[in-house]
Each structure stands twice: as C-alpha cells, then as structure tokens.
Design an enzyme around this catalytic site. Structure first.
Site, PDB file in Angstrom:
ATOM      1  CB  THR A 144      -0.915   0.015   1.248  1.00  0.00           C
ATOM      2  OG1 THR A 144      -1.567   1.276   1.367  1.00  0.00           O
ATOM      3  CG2 THR A 144      -0.098  -0.192   2.513  1.00  0.00           C
ATOM      4  CD  GLU A 146      -3.505   3.473   4.283  1.00  0.00           C
ATOM      5  OE1 GLU A 146      -3.430   3.629   5.519  1.00  0.00           O
ATOM      6  OE2 GLU A 146      -4.511   3.021   3.718  1.00  0.00           O
ATOM      7  CE1 TYR A 169      -3.002  -2.537   5.651  1.00  0.00           C
ATOM      8  CE2 TYR A 169      -3.297  -0.206   5.172  1.00  0.00           C
ATOM      9  CZ  TYR A 169      -3.132  -1.503   4.743  1.00  0.00           C
ATOM     10  OH  TYR A 169      -3.090  -1.781   3.398  1.00  0.00           O
ATOM     11  CE  LYS A 173       0.458  -4.689   2.951  1.00  0.00           C
ATOM     12  NZ  LYS A 173       0.345  -6.067   2.400  1.00  0.00           N
TER      13      LYS A 173
END
Length: 361
Positions: A144, A146, A169, A173
């Site tokens: 991602t 993010e 989160y 990741k």
C-alpha cells in the site's frame, strides 16, 4: 495487458487473500484470462467472500481454496507444497485502518508474522524446483501507499519515497515490505513489489468509505465524514489495479517496486458529495442525499494526503488506468444498488452493522 495473460510455463498460481476484495478480482481475472490452476490461500476472515469466484464456470476444477492462517507456519508450508506454484501473488492482509487502531495485534500476526511464514515456505519451495522452473518463478508482494506516511499539499509518492508509516496497519505493511526485500537480497528469492493507492469497485466489503457512504445514504442514515473532510486519497479502480498487478508479477524487474495510482486524487468530502449526486439521480427517494452528511471526530493519526506517481510502471510496463474516477465511481454505485442483498449477507455474517470503529486514541 499483453495478449497472453501469463507467460508460457506459468501453470500454477498461488494467490494469498484470494477471498478478499482485491485478491478476489485477481483470482477472477486469472480464471477467465488464463488456463492456470489457481490455488486460493485465505483464512476466510470477516471480510472474505467467495461468491464472485464461485459464480464463474471457470472456477470448477481450476480454483482450489486452501483455508488457513498464514501465521500457522506448518499449515502454510504444507499449502505451498500442495499448490506447487510457478507464481505467488501475496495479497493476504488485514487492511482496515480503523480496525488496526482498535486491535493492532491481528495486523502484526497477519501482515508481519504471516508474511514471514509465507516467505520461508516459498523460499524452500523455490530452492527445490528444477532449474527451468526456478528461472521462471516469481513472488509478487502487494502493498500500500500508506507505508509512505502523509504528504503535504504538493508532491507525490514514488518508489524512492522514504517509509514513514503512521498507523498500526501501515506499520505492519511496511514491515512486510522490508521482509520481502530482505529475502530477495539475502536469499536471492525472485521478488517484485507493488504499492497501490486506495482501491474501490464492486465486491468490496462494506466497511470502507465508498460502500459505507452508498449504504448509509440509501438507508437514510447519517453519512459520517471524518474531521473537515479535506483528507485526500488517490482512487484506483480495482480492475485497473489487477491490470497493473499482472503486468508487474509477470514482466516487472526482479527486486524492484512499482507504485500504482489511479490519477484520481479527491478529498473525502468530494468523494462523499459525488456519491450523493449520483444517488440523487439513481435513488431519488430521500434526495438530496447530501443532507445526510454529518461531520464526526477525525480518525486518530489520520494521514492528510496520499498521491502516487506511477511513472515507472507506465514507462517500463506500459500500464495506464482504463477508468477515470467519475466512470469508475458510477459503475461502483450502480453495482452496490443492484447488490444490496449481498451487502446485507456479508455484513450479517461478519457481525458488522455499519457502526463506526477505530475511535480509540
């Protein structure tokens, strides 16, 4: 995509998280666009659903579900051995930021420990292949944007942007990305990574922004808008993302990462208001739906802006999104209006009724 979805010799594909939103789209494309056997490794958690896959005639005999938790090292090793893959596409992950705020442990277990367990199993598998199969084998890790943190008013993320995760989160990741890179540099595992922007489209579990707004609006319920609604995301239609994933998985340079964005920057307020406008036309009962927009307390640690520069994947692999945000959103709104029973069913099965989560600071 090229005429041939998969190169010659890629006959067995292992997709982790293939019962999820993006993973399911990948599985469907593999089943309809290739002759490969598809092994779907998924723990079948709250957001998992196989309806879109099982509806395909191609799933009979060519799709096999391997239900297990990647954090279970022995079960993962046995599943990789059973699948005997030529290509692994790793999409399995806990992915909802709000849930990571309330329960970060599940994200560490799935995204960090699960990725480690999978890497070990895949490494042993790859080392045991014949020289011919080893030369074709690839491990594709899907991540991602993010992991890069939050942008200011200008600039875009690229493959050289430093990592700066801000939520449980995104931190989990980021850790998984680093593990994959380490297994490439230390053990020679042939890997490719991709980092995508916010996906949207049909079959997304209705806890993410776009399906939440649609379902709240047609139910006449308040539509929650976090903070001032000025947080910006780069929206990517899921089928365009699948195009990019298959290109990267089969033609990307080993050891490289590719950023995938949809040229669809919108603030959350813009997204919500556009959905309301579409619903005013398609679901006039209760219009104007914008009257339901209700500002609520912002998400803790809410990143201000994401945007991706997809120049590398465009230049090297020829990828461009086929949908602009307006057309993709219209398709998505229509799909949710036509599939309200599916939404009710998956929410009931998950024990989720649309309530807000992730408010713990």
């Amino acid at each position: 995509m090229p005429d041939s979805l998969l190169p010659a010799g890629i006959n067995r594909v292992l997709v982790t998280g293939g019962a999820g939103f993006i993973g399911g789209a990948v599985v469907r494309r593999l089943l309809t666009g290739s002759d490969a056997l598809v092994f779907n490794l998924d723990k079948c958690g709250y957001a998992s659903d196989l309806a879109s896959i099982e509806a395909l005639p191609e799933s009979k005999g060519r799709h096999q579900l391997l239900q297990l938790d990647l954090a279970d090292t022995e079960a993962t090793a046995a599943a990789v051995q059973q699948a005997d893959p030529d290509l692994v596409m790793h999409l399995a992950a806990e992915s909802h930021v709000d849930r990571s705020i309330d329960g970060p442990g599940a994200f560490i277990s799935s995204n960090v420990n699960g990725t480690f367990s999978l890497l070990q199993a895949v490494r042993r598998h790859w080392e045991g292949l014949s020289e011919e199969r080893r030369s074709r084998f690839r491990f594709h890790h899907i991540s991602t944007d993010e992991v890069f943190g939050s942008l200011g008013a200008t600039g875009r993320f690229s493959e050289t942007t430093p990592y700066d995760p801000r939520s449980p989160y995104s931190a989990s990741k980021a850790a998984s990305d680093h593990l994959v890179n380490a297994w490439h540099h230390t053990y020679g595992l042939p890997v490719v990574l991709t980092n995508c922007s916010n996906n949207y489209g049909p079959w997304q579990f209705p806890e993410k922004l776009i399906p939440v707004v649609i379902l709240k609006a047609i139910a006449g319920e308040p539509i929650p808008l976090y903070g001032d609604g000025a947080n910006v995301r780069d929206w990517l239609f899921v089928e365009d993302h699948v195009d990019a994933l298959l290109l990267a998985a089969t033609r990307g340079q080993l050891g490289q990462s590719y950023c995938v964005g949809g040229h669809g920057e919108r603030s959350n307020r813009e997204v919500v208001e556009t959905i309301c406008q579409l619903l005013d036309e398609r679901w006039p009962e209760g219009a104007p739906h914008a009257r339901l927009i209700t500002r609520v307390a912002d998400r803790p640690g809410h990143d201000r802006r994401y945007a991706i520069d997809p120049a590398r994947i465009s230049a090297e692999l020829g990828w461009e999104p086929r949908h602009d945000f307006s057309s993709g959103l219209a398709v998505t709104v229509d799909w949710y209006l036509q599939n309200q029973e599916w939404c009710r069913s998956v929410r009931q099965r998950a024990g989720y009724s649309g309530e807000r989560i992730g408010t713990r600071a």
